[in-house]
Design a protein around this motif. Structure first.
Motif, PDB file in Angstrom:
ATOM      1  N   LYS A 147       0.924  -1.149   0.040  1.00 34.90           N
ATOM      2  CA  LYS A 147       0.207  -0.009   0.066  1.00 34.90           C
ATOM      3  C   LYS A 147       0.707   1.385  -0.074  1.00 34.90           C
ATOM      4  O   LYS A 147       0.511   2.460  -0.717  1.00 34.90           O
ATOM      5  N   ASP A 148       1.976   0.965   0.550  1.00 37.37           N
ATOM      6  CA  ASP A 148       2.892   2.322   0.844  1.00 37.37           C
ATOM      7  C   ASP A 148       3.385   2.733  -0.588  1.00 37.37           C
ATOM      8  O   ASP A 148       3.904   3.815  -0.765  1.00 37.37           O
ATOM      9  N   SER A 149       3.688   1.808  -1.546  1.00 36.61           N
ATOM     10  CA  SER A 149       4.368   2.037  -2.804  1.00 36.61           C
ATOM     11  C   SER A 149       3.521   2.003  -3.990  1.00 36.61           C
ATOM     12  O   SER A 149       4.149   2.428  -5.081  1.00 36.61           O
ATOM     13  N   VAL A 150       2.297   1.615  -4.088  1.00 34.74           N
ATOM     14  CA  VAL A 150       1.221   1.618  -4.982  1.00 34.74           C
ATOM     15  C   VAL A 150       1.101   2.794  -5.702  1.00 34.74           C
ATOM     16  O   VAL A 150       1.205   2.944  -6.992  1.00 34.74           O
ATOM     17  N   GLY A 151       0.850   3.865  -5.073  1.00 39.45           N
ATOM     18  CA  GLY A 151       0.765   5.118  -5.833  1.00 39.45           C
ATOM     19  C   GLY A 151       1.945   5.441  -6.682  1.00 39.45           C
ATOM     20  O   GLY A 151       1.681   5.867  -7.664  1.00 39.45           O
ATOM     21  N   ALA A 152       2.908   5.495  -5.913  1.00 38.09           N
ATOM     22  CA  ALA A 152       4.283   5.909  -6.841  1.00 38.09           C
ATOM     23  C   ALA A 152       4.461   4.887  -7.919  1.00 38.09           C
ATOM     24  O   ALA A 152       4.858   5.544  -9.048  1.00 38.09           O
ATOM     25  N   PHE A 153       4.146   3.645  -7.674  1.00 41.02           N
ATOM     26  CA  PHE A 153       4.737   2.850  -8.817  1.00 41.02           C
ATOM     27  C   PHE A 153       3.717   3.131 -10.176  1.00 41.02           C
ATOM     28  O   PHE A 153       4.078   2.977 -11.164  1.00 41.02           O
ATOM     29  N   ILE A 154       2.333   2.891  -9.620  1.00 44.66           N
ATOM     30  CA  ILE A 154       1.205   3.538 -10.688  1.00 44.66           C
ATOM     31  C   ILE A 154       1.364   4.581 -11.641  1.00 44.66           C
ATOM     32  O   ILE A 154       1.748   4.902 -12.624  1.00 44.66           O
ATOM     33  N   ASN A 155       1.840   5.825 -10.778  1.00 44.36           N
ATOM     34  CA  ASN A 155       2.141   7.017 -11.350  1.00 44.36           C
ATOM     35  C   ASN A 155       3.192   7.189 -12.433  1.00 44.36           C
ATOM     36  O   ASN A 155       3.439   7.406 -13.436  1.00 44.36           O
ATOM     37  N   ASP A 156       4.243   6.362 -11.912  1.00 40.40           N
ATOM     38  CA  ASP A 156       5.367   6.464 -12.405  1.00 40.40           C
ATOM     39  C   ASP A 156       5.513   5.682 -13.636  1.00 40.40           C
ATOM     40  O   ASP A 156       5.955   5.993 -14.762  1.00 40.40           O
TER      41      ASP A 156
END
Length: 302
Positions: free
Chosen positions: A182-191
């Motif tokens: 959950k901590d990294s999903v936002g950055a992963f998807i955006n990037d």
């Protein structure tokens, strides 16, 4: 008629420049796509050299297609030796490696290889989108490569070939299965969306937990498509029963039962028996040499 003061003129000029810069940034983000096509992207499979032939035979027997001639080469920037071959099937392509020497770090941790039209541009795009370049560009026998890492620790290899290949499109496009927190999903998807110029197909925050081996729970599943192919981003707390999380690719087929019969007849083992979810029937299989894959087919309406 009144005229703006010098200060106002300066403010207007700055505002216009800012707007134009924003347009330029947006245009750059929406510019040339370095992706070639899903049929040029491979899953990287590392197996013991003694299992290379058994894996190749089982994978082809399961999905069809054929393998290129096996060679022995150095495919890393530091000294090493591996058998190497490309297994092309209607459901997905595998770059198969059977190392004869110890595998140099961080090779073996990259899940996929994406063919790009321009490696230097792809590296710049990936870095600008938020990826780390964990292995800088290096030559291989047929082109150049680099390894990148996205937020969440997701490693991928980028390829460029000296001679452009010409492969037929898949009958069914496989999906890259990415497990992230959950901590990294936002950055992963955006990037990744910035780099791939892809789009979100669905975002189910209460997907059935049976898909990750937890029948009584729910989790978040995001499906993405781009010119690099399909991707399922599986957002979990890391409490995953074996073998979930080890399957890096999901292969789409027309008939799951028939495919599983071919797999087991050729030496593969069904680790997770077929289950139904999200209009699919799916199972998880382990091929000779240890490679684990998800296989799914659409549910047939009664």
């Amino acid at each position: 008629m009144t005229f703006p003061s010098a200060g106002l003129k300066f403010a207007v000029a700055v505002a216009v420049a800012t707007i134009m810069a924003s347009f330029a940034t947006a245009a750059g983000a929406a510019g040339k796509n370095v992706a070639v096509g899903a049929q040029y992207d491979t899953t990287h499979v590392y197996v013991p050299v003694t299992d290379v032939d058994a894996f190749a035979a089982s994978f082809v027997a399961t999905f069809g297609g054929a393998s290129t001639k096996q060679i022995v080469a150095t495919v890393t920037p530091t000294p090493s030796s591996t058998t190497s071959q490309l297994i092309q099937t209607p459901a997905g392509t595998v770059s198969l490696f059977g190392f004869k020497t110890p595998i140099p770090h961080p090779f073996g941790k990259e899940r996929t290889g994406y063919l790009v039209t321009d490696l230097d541009q792809a590296i710049r795009d990936a870095r600008n989108a938020g990826a780390s370049i964990v292995v800088e560009a290096f030559p291989d026998p047929i082109g150049r490569d680099a390894v990148i890492q996205w937020p969440g620790g997701v490693n991928m290899q980028l390829y460029w070939h000296t001679k452009a290949p010409d492969y037929p499109k898949f009958d069914t496009v496989p999906e890259n299965r990415i497990y992230v927190s959950k901590d990294s999903v936002g950055a992963f998807i955006n990037d990744f969306l910035t780099f791939s110029k892809g789009k979100i197909v669905s975002d189910d925050r209460r997907a059935p937990g049976v898909e990750i081996g937890r029948q009584s729970d729910t989790y978040r599943r995001v499906r993405i498509t781009s010119d690099f192919g399909n991707m399922s981003v599986l957002v979990t707390d890391g409490h995953l029963p074996y073998p979930f999380g080890y399957e890096t690719t999901g292969y789409a087929v027309k008939d799951l039962d028939a495919t599983l019969a071919k797999a087991t007849a050729s030496g593969a083992t069904v680790l997770v028996q077929p289950y139904e979810s999200d209009k699919r029937q799916a199972a998880i299989v382990q091929f000779p040499g240890g490679y684990i894959a998800e296989i799914h087919a659409p549910l047939v309406s009664e």
